[in-house]
Structures are given as structure tokens and as C-alpha cells.
Enzyme design. Structure first.
Site, PDB file in Angstrom:
ATOM      1  N   HIS A 124      -7.089  -5.083  10.358  1.00 24.02           N
ATOM      2  CA  HIS A 124      -6.857  -4.828   8.926  1.00 24.02           C
ATOM      3  C   HIS A 124      -5.579  -5.510   8.440  1.00 24.02           C
ATOM      4  O   HIS A 124      -4.652  -5.745   9.214  1.00 24.02           O
ATOM      5  CB  HIS A 124      -6.859  -3.323   8.591  1.00 24.02           C
ATOM      6  CG  HIS A 124      -5.673  -2.538   9.029  1.00 24.02           C
ATOM      7  ND1 HIS A 124      -5.738  -1.198   9.354  1.00 24.02           N
ATOM      8  CD2 HIS A 124      -4.353  -2.849   9.183  1.00 24.02           C
ATOM      9  CE1 HIS A 124      -4.549  -0.743   9.664  1.00 24.02           C
ATOM     10  NE2 HIS A 124      -3.689  -1.722   9.575  1.00 24.02           N
TER      11      HIS A 124
ATOM     12  N   ASN B 156      -7.176  -3.242  14.568  1.00 24.19           N
ATOM     13  CA  ASN B 156      -8.583  -3.463  14.202  1.00 24.19           C
ATOM     14  C   ASN B 156      -8.747  -4.642  13.235  1.00 24.19           C
ATOM     15  O   ASN B 156      -9.821  -4.835  12.667  1.00 24.19           O
ATOM     16  CB  ASN B 156      -9.180  -2.190  13.582  1.00 24.19           C
ATOM     17  CG  ASN B 156      -8.505  -1.792  12.275  1.00 24.19           C
ATOM     18  OD1 ASN B 156      -7.615  -2.492  11.793  1.00 24.19           O
ATOM     19  ND2 ASN B 156      -8.917  -0.671  11.705  1.00 24.19           N
TER      20      ASN B 156
ATOM     21  N   ASP C 220       0.818  -1.213   0.000  1.00 30.78           N
ATOM     22  CA  ASP C 220       0.000   0.000   0.000  1.00 30.78           C
ATOM     23  C   ASP C 220       0.850   1.262   0.000  1.00 30.78           C
ATOM     24  O   ASP C 220       2.065   1.219   0.220  1.00 30.78           O
ATOM     25  CB  ASP C 220      -0.945  -0.002   1.220  1.00 30.78           C
ATOM     26  CG  ASP C 220      -0.296  -0.539   2.495  1.00 30.78           C
ATOM     27  OD1 ASP C 220       0.943  -0.493   2.603  1.00 30.78           O
ATOM     28  OD2 ASP C 220      -1.029  -1.009   3.381  1.00 30.78           O
TER      29      ASP C 220
ATOM     30  N   GLU D 126      -9.627  -2.085   5.644  1.00 28.89           N
ATOM     31  CA  GLU D 126     -10.207  -1.810   6.945  1.00 28.89           C
ATOM     32  C   GLU D 126     -11.429  -2.715   7.166  1.00 28.89           C
ATOM     33  O   GLU D 126     -11.957  -3.305   6.208  1.00 28.89           O
ATOM     34  CB  GLU D 126     -10.620  -0.328   7.006  1.00 28.89           C
ATOM     35  CG  GLU D 126      -9.452   0.655   6.826  1.00 28.89           C
ATOM     36  CD  GLU D 126      -8.563   0.775   8.070  1.00 28.89           C
ATOM     37  OE1 GLU D 126      -8.410  -0.202   8.814  1.00 28.89           O
ATOM     38  OE2 GLU D 126      -7.995   1.863   8.274  1.00 28.89           O
TER      39      GLU D 126
HETATM   40  C1  F6R Z   1       1.586  -1.594   6.176  1.00 27.92           C
HETATM   41  C2  F6R Z   1       0.254  -2.171   6.284  1.00 27.92           C
HETATM   42  C3  F6R Z   1      -0.485  -2.288   7.581  1.00 27.92           C
HETATM   43  C4  F6R Z   1       0.405  -2.620   8.774  1.00 27.92           C
HETATM   44  C5  F6R Z   1      -0.422  -2.638  10.060  1.00 27.92           C
HETATM   45  C6  F6R Z   1       0.437  -2.857  11.277  1.00 27.92           C
HETATM   46  O1  F6R Z   1       2.063  -1.626   4.859  1.00 27.92           O
HETATM   47  O2  F6R Z   1      -0.252  -2.543   5.296  1.00 27.92           O
HETATM   48  O3  F6R Z   1      -1.486  -3.265   7.458  1.00 27.92           O
HETATM   49  O4  F6R Z   1       1.020  -3.853   8.586  1.00 27.92           O
HETATM   50  O5  F6R Z   1      -1.125  -1.436  10.190  1.00 27.92           O
HETATM   51  O6  F6R Z   1       1.257  -1.755  11.470  1.00 27.92           O
HETATM   52  P1  F6R Z   1       2.326  -1.718  12.637  1.00 27.92           P
HETATM   53  O7  F6R Z   1       3.317  -2.780  12.339  1.00 27.92           O
HETATM   54  O8  F6R Z   1       2.923  -0.344  12.572  1.00 27.92           O
HETATM   55  O9  F6R Z   1       1.584  -1.990  13.896  1.00 27.92           O
END
Ligand code: F6R
Length: 254
Positions: free
Chosen positions: A133, A131, A63, A138
Site C-alpha cells: 500500500h 502489502n 492520510d 490498500e
Molecule cells: C503513512 C502511510 C503508510 C506508511 C506505510 C509504511 O502516512 O501512509 O503508507 O508509509 O504503512 O509504514 P511504516 O513506515 O511504519 O512501515
């Protein structure tokens, strides 16, 4: 799902580094799906410190924030350049992210989806949001979704505000691989560490298959490896069972 519980975050990240190294040793021109976020930092540190040869791999990140140019310090391109692409001397030609400042973000998402589909992904690396995702899919994202523009939840924007000087600067939209795009990867490796992820991990592994927890879609994948530390495993009802199957994260002896 293969659930591996490692003693701490460092051991869990090292295990993920091993998965990537093993793949690249076996297939030097592997196509890798990559993730950003705090959880991935020790993975990229481990890869950089290792002798893994990434000179022939092709990478596709999950992303990118809409509206940020690749040069923006908080873009995911900048994150990857600083932590992996730069240190491993990987070229722009072999590393791909959606272009956050593309004039038509939806068209950019379609272009990116087609680029991924042309060869697929040998391994997709994932983190998980508190959450549930994956990527920026989301809660209530379609389980059949493809790469597209998603609106970020307030919670995700708050969680990611730590990377920005001003929380109001966190973009409201991102281009993200869809859940079906992720499920097409030949192997999915999800890393979750820390107690803040415990509820999301339990919902992903043991909860119902539901768009309310997008990561639960991995229950449908034929080869999903979930690597967690003890803190992230703490809400799993069947934790003893997973530890019996893979003691200390090891492969079972049949
Ligand atoms: C990042 C992504 C997100 C993260 C997730 C966890 O490219 O796609 O899904 O993997 O938000 O983020 P952290 O590791 O910062 O808790």
C-alpha cells in the site's frame, strides 16, 4: 523509476532528507506531501537536525485515521506535531492533514482533495506497506482513486498496532489521498527500509502494474525516486543493474 540502493536505513533516510532540502533551497515556498510511519522517523529527525528552512513551505499529509481527533495521541497530526511541525515551529496554517473526527468523513476527503489540487504538490514523500500500500490505498484500490475513506486491512491494522496501547484501538477506517492524487505530485520520493519491505519493493518496481500492489502505480509516474536500503532491495531481480546505474545511490556519470 530512479532506484537508489543505499547501504543502510540511516543512509537511505539521509538521502531523502537531501531531496527535500534541495527542493526547499530551490523553492522555499514548496508544497510538500508528507507521510507518517516508522520509516519516516529518521527523515524527520534529519530534517529537524538540518538547517532546512521550512518556514514558507505548505504541507499536506497523506492520510489520517477516521474517528481520531487531531489531539488524540495516536493521530497522525500528533505524530507530525511531535516529530516535525513542533520542532521546526511550523504553524497550523501551513500544515494540513485530513480531519479524522470530521462529522462527514467523505465530505472532508473531498475538501482535502480540492485543497491539494489548488496548487498541487512539488514533492510527495511515501513509505510502503508490507502489502504494497501507499498512503492507505490498500491492495485492489483503484489506480484512478482520489482522496476518500478506505477500510484498513487486517494486516495494516496489525502492523500499526505497535503504536497503540491496545491493538483493538487501531481505527478501521482512514481518509487517504488516492493513487491518482499521489500520481499528480510533480515528484514522488518513496523510502523503504528493512527486509520486511523487500517483497513489496520488488512487486512495486518489477511486478506487473496492478491494483493488487498499489505502489506499482508509481511505474506510471514520470519522476519517481525510490530510495531503499540493502535489506529492502534484497528481492529485486535486477538489483545489479540498478547498482550499475546509480552506484551507491549516486547520479550516473554520462
Ligand atoms: C503513512 C502511510 C503508510 C506508511 C506505510 C509504511 O502516512 O501512509 O503508507 O508509509 O504503512 O509504514 P511504516 O513506515 O511504519 O512501515
Amino acid at each position: 523509476m530512479k532506484l537508489l540502493i543505499l547501504p543502510d536505513a540511516a543512509a537511505a533516510a539521509a538521502r531523502v532528507v537531501d531531496e527535500i532540502r534541495d527542493l526547499v533551497d530551490e523553492k522555499p515556498d514548496a508544497r510538500l506531501g508528507l507521510a507518517t510511519g516508522g520509516t519516516m522517523e529518521p527523515v524527520y529527525q534529519g530534517l529537524v537536525a538540518s538547517d532546512a528552512d521550512l518556514s514558507r513551505v505548505t504541507t499536506f499529509n497523506l492520510d489520517e485515521y477516521v474517528g481520531l481527533s487531531p489531539q488524540h495521541p495516536q493521530s497522525y497530526r500528533s505524530f507530525m506535531e511531535a516529530r516535525l511541525f513542533g520542532p521546526k515551529r511550523m504553524s497550523r496554517k501551513q500544515t494540513h492533514l485530513p480531519q479524522g473526527d470530521a462529522p462527514d468523513p467523505e465530505a472532508e476527503a473531498d475538501r482535502y482533495e480540492a485543497q491539494i489540487a489548488d496548487g498541487g504538490l512539488d514533492l510527495q514523500l511515501l513509505g510502503i506497506g508490507a502489502n504494497g500500500h501507499i498512503g492507505f490505498n490498500e491492495p485492489t484500490s483503484s489506480l484512478g482513486s482520489r482522496t476518500r475513506v478506505k477500510t484498513l486491512t487486517r494486516r495494516t491494522r496489525d502492523d500499526n498496532a505497535r503504536f497503540f496501547d491496545d491493538p483493538d484501538e487501531v481505527p478501521r477506517f482512514a481518509i487517504t489521498m488516492g493513487i491518482a492524487t499521489i500520481l499528480d505530485a510533480r515528484h514522488v520520493v518513496l523510502l523503504a527500509t528493512g527486509s520486511a519491505k523487500a517483497e513489496a519493493v520488488a512487486a512495486m518496481v518489477e511486478g506487473p502494474l496492478s491494483a493488487v500492489c498499489p505502489a506499482s502505480a508509481l511505474q506510471l509516474h514520470r519522476r519517481a525516486t525510490i530510495v531503499v536500503d540493502e535489506a529492502a532491495a534484497s528481492s529485486l531481480a535486477l538489483r545489479d543493474y540498478y547498482e550499475t546505474v546509480h552506484p551507491g545511490g549516486a547520479e550516473p556519470e554520462l
